[in-house]
Design a protein around this motif. Structure first.
Motif, mmCIF file in Angstrom:
data_model
loop_
_atom_site.group_PDB
_atom_site.id
_atom_site.type_symbol
_atom_site.label_atom_id
_atom_site.label_comp_id
_atom_site.label_asym_id
_atom_site.label_seq_id
_atom_site.Cartn_x
_atom_site.Cartn_y
_atom_site.Cartn_z
ATOM 1 N N LYS A 31 2.592 3.324 15.440
ATOM 2 C CA LYS A 31 1.557 2.447 15.988
ATOM 3 C C LYS A 31 1.851 1.009 15.562
ATOM 4 N N GLU B 64 0.822 -1.200 0.000
ATOM 5 C CA GLU B 64 0.000 0.000 0.000
ATOM 6 C C GLU B 64 0.861 1.257 0.000
ATOM 7 N N ASP C 117 -3.968 8.569 4.199
ATOM 8 C CA ASP C 117 -4.690 9.118 5.351
ATOM 9 C C ASP C 117 -4.206 8.515 6.662
ATOM 10 N N SER C 118 -3.799 7.269 6.609
ATOM 11 C CA SER C 118 -3.415 6.563 7.828
ATOM 12 C C SER C 118 -2.122 7.092 8.450
ATOM 13 N N VAL C 119 -1.320 7.833 7.672
ATOM 14 C CA VAL C 119 -0.043 8.330 8.193
ATOM 15 C C VAL C 119 0.020 9.849 8.214
ATOM 16 N N ASP D 209 0.006 -0.905 14.029
ATOM 17 C CA ASP D 209 -0.515 -1.069 12.668
ATOM 18 C C ASP D 209 0.465 -0.593 11.602
ATOM 19 N N ASP D 210 1.510 0.132 11.999
ATOM 20 C CA ASP D 210 2.518 0.576 11.040
ATOM 21 C C ASP D 210 3.544 -0.516 10.746
#
Length: 121
Positions: free
Chosen positions: A86, A45, A61-63, A88-89
């Motif tokens: 996080k 991604e 958006d997530s970062v 999730d990273d």
């Protein structure tokens, strides 16, 4: 253009890491530079990208607000500063170079080998 990513490692949640991408040729300075990541069992991604002159950048958006992409064309280097990490990273992070500023994988023709970032909770 050959790319080599480095700087990954193990960090606790909330910590920071700075990834580097070394390019083999001066041609790099005329290419968009990007970072992508791939977590286990997931597709690769988009994370961030920056134009060849460094004037424009885009982020997933997530970062957004936590990661900052930059480059130093005089050194053929690209960077990804990652703050407030996080779990999730956690992923293998790849640097890439290609055409116009884009979040699409198909836009990037040159890829590094990846560096593993592990964020513990």
């Amino acid at each position: 253009v050959q790319l080599q990513a480095s700087g990954g490692g193990l960090v606790q949640a909330g910590g920071s890491l700075r990834l580097s991408c070394a390019a083999s040729l001066r041609t790099f300075e005329y290419l968009t530079s990007g970072w992508f990541r791939q977590a286990p069992g997931k597709e690769r991604e988009f994370v961030a990208a920056i134009t060849w002159a460094g004037g424009n950048s885009i982020y997933a958006d997530s970062v957004k607000g936590r990661f900052t992409i930059s480059r130093d064309n005089s050194k053929n280097m690209g960077y990804l500063q990652m703050n407030s990490l996080k779990p999730d990273d956690t992923a293998v992070y790849y640097c890439a170079a290609g055409g116009p500023l884009s979040s699409q994988l198909s836009n990037y023709h040159y890829w590094g080998q990846g560096t593993l970032v592990t964020v513990s909770s």
